[in-house]
Design an enzyme around this catalytic site. Structure first.
Site, PDB file in Angstrom:
ATOM      1  N   THR A  89       0.862  -1.184   0.000  1.00  0.00           N
ATOM      2  CA  THR A  89       0.000   0.000   0.000  1.00  0.00           C
ATOM      3  C   THR A  89       0.897   1.232   0.000  1.00  0.00           C
ATOM      4  O   THR A  89       1.531   1.541   1.014  1.00  0.00           O
ATOM      5  CB  THR A  89      -0.916   0.005   1.235  1.00  0.00           C
ATOM      6  OG1 THR A  89      -1.687  -1.199   1.252  1.00  0.00           O
ATOM      7  CG2 THR A  89      -1.865   1.202   1.197  1.00  0.00           C
ATOM      8  N   PHE A 163      -8.538   1.939  -4.993  1.00  0.00           N
ATOM      9  CA  PHE A 163      -9.504   1.071  -4.323  1.00  0.00           C
ATOM     10  C   PHE A 163      -8.996   0.711  -2.922  1.00  0.00           C
ATOM     11  O   PHE A 163      -9.768   0.715  -1.955  1.00  0.00           O
ATOM     12  CB  PHE A 163      -9.732  -0.199  -5.148  1.00  0.00           C
ATOM     13  CG  PHE A 163     -10.890  -1.040  -4.673  1.00  0.00           C
ATOM     14  CD1 PHE A 163     -12.140  -0.914  -5.254  1.00  0.00           C
ATOM     15  CD2 PHE A 163     -10.739  -1.947  -3.632  1.00  0.00           C
ATOM     16  CE1 PHE A 163     -13.205  -1.681  -4.805  1.00  0.00           C
ATOM     17  CE2 PHE A 163     -11.792  -2.716  -3.183  1.00  0.00           C
ATOM     18  CZ  PHE A 163     -13.044  -2.574  -3.776  1.00  0.00           C
ATOM     19  N   LYS A 164      -7.702   0.409  -2.800  1.00  0.00           N
ATOM     20  CA  LYS A 164      -7.152   0.031  -1.495  1.00  0.00           C
ATOM     21  C   LYS A 164      -7.252   1.181  -0.503  1.00  0.00           C
ATOM     22  O   LYS A 164      -7.487   0.966   0.699  1.00  0.00           O
ATOM     23  CB  LYS A 164      -5.697  -0.408  -1.650  1.00  0.00           C
ATOM     24  CG  LYS A 164      -5.026  -0.869  -0.343  1.00  0.00           C
ATOM     25  CD  LYS A 164      -5.672  -2.109   0.239  1.00  0.00           C
ATOM     26  CE  LYS A 164      -5.128  -2.509   1.604  1.00  0.00           C
ATOM     27  NZ  LYS A 164      -3.693  -2.793   1.614  1.00  0.00           N
ATOM     28  N   LEU A 165      -7.089   2.411  -0.953  1.00  0.00           N
ATOM     29  CA  LEU A 165      -7.229   3.566  -0.070  1.00  0.00           C
ATOM     30  C   LEU A 165      -8.649   3.660   0.485  1.00  0.00           C
ATOM     31  O   LEU A 165      -8.844   3.944   1.671  1.00  0.00           O
ATOM     32  CB  LEU A 165      -6.865   4.847  -0.814  1.00  0.00           C
ATOM     33  CG  LEU A 165      -5.381   5.009  -1.186  1.00  0.00           C
ATOM     34  CD1 LEU A 165      -5.201   6.203  -2.108  1.00  0.00           C
ATOM     35  CD2 LEU A 165      -4.506   5.154   0.056  1.00  0.00           C
TER      36      LEU A 165
END
Length: 280
Positions: A89, A163-165
């Protein structure tokens, strides 16, 4: 396939093992070699430096703490036509830095961070948020299947990071809300353990409550994801929101509470140690 795994910490090591168990040839490198040496018992070759790890590799997998650590690894990679699967990330600025470096080195960048912590990584139950060129994603699909139970294909490079955020914004808000609610229960003489048990099985609860809630109540932290990295992810969410002209109201509070717990010596403890940001 021949796979080089660069970064074998809490997440990288089990991912390397699961890729090897799926029948791929894996070489691994970690800045602190001792953290990688146990992988040798799984048939994984442990390299002394990133250059030796990536010789002949079809896919280069990076899994490090933050963008600076990822870039420091990637800058040691030789030019070539391999696929670079960036799984950490790193935020929007970080993935843009990776894309620039990939272009300079002739690498095809797959931006596919993963959702999950130590236990899902060990079980091969991560969620993979994959983005990049279709052909590269197709080539990586057997690796995604080896480490994860779910893969979302999200489009062009950068979509996985965004999307991960959003995923982390939800998760970190949930953790802090749980921590503060447990602190509130304890302060007004409500049975916090009983509350967690009810909430975990309630429609207004979440399965994660049953994982982190007992750890918060017992003040026992088997680190599956360090609180310090949770704070890093909160900062990345705030940076992304600011970049897009959005003022987040919840995440600054989450970060402040996480930093309070870290200042009290709990940065290396599990994310559940967020409880120390809400209690004295």
């Amino acid at each position: 396939m021949n796979i080089a795994v660069l970064g074998t910490g809490i997440m990288g090591a089990p991912m390397a093992r699961n890729i090897a168990r799926a029948g791929h040839d894996v070489r691994a490198y970690n800045r602190t070699r001792a953290k990688a040496e146990a992988l040798a018992t799984d048939g994984i070759t442990v390299a002394d430096d990133p250059t030796h790890a990536v010789v002949g590799a079809d896919v280069l997998l990076t899994m490090a703490a933050d963008a600076d650590a990822v870039i420091a690894l990637a800058e040691q990679l030789p030019s070539g036509d391999a696929i670079w699967w960036q799984a950490a990330t790193v935020g929007i600025d970080g993935i843009e830095r990776c894309a620039t470096l990939a272009e300079e080195r002739g690498l095809t960048l797959v931006d596919a961070p993963v959702g999950g912590t130590k236990q899902p990584a060990e079980q091969g139950n991560l969620q993979v948020f994959a983005s990049g060129p279709d052909a590269a994603l197709d080539a990586c699909t057997p690796l995604f299947d080896a480490v994860g139970s779910t893969t979302l294909r999200l489009g062009d490079t950068g979509a996985g990071t965004r999307f991960k955020l959003v995923f982390n914004h939800w998760l970190l808000g949930l953790v802090e809300n749980l921590a503060e609610t447990i602190a509130f229960a304890e302060a007004i003489d409500v049975d916090a353990r009983g509350f967690v048990e009810i909430l975990a099985g309630s429609p207004v609860g979440a399965p994660y409550v049953g994982i982190k809630g007992p750890a918060m109540v017992d003040r026992e932290f088997d680190t599956s994801f360090p609180l310090a990295l949770g704070a890093k992810d909160a900062r990345l969410a705030l940076e992304a929101a600011e970049r897009h002209g959005l003022e987040l109201g919840l995440m600054p509070v989450v970060l402040e509470r996480f930093e309070r717990a870290i200042a009290r010596g709990h940065g290396d403890d599990d994310l559940a140690a967020a409880i120390f940001g809400s209690v004295d």
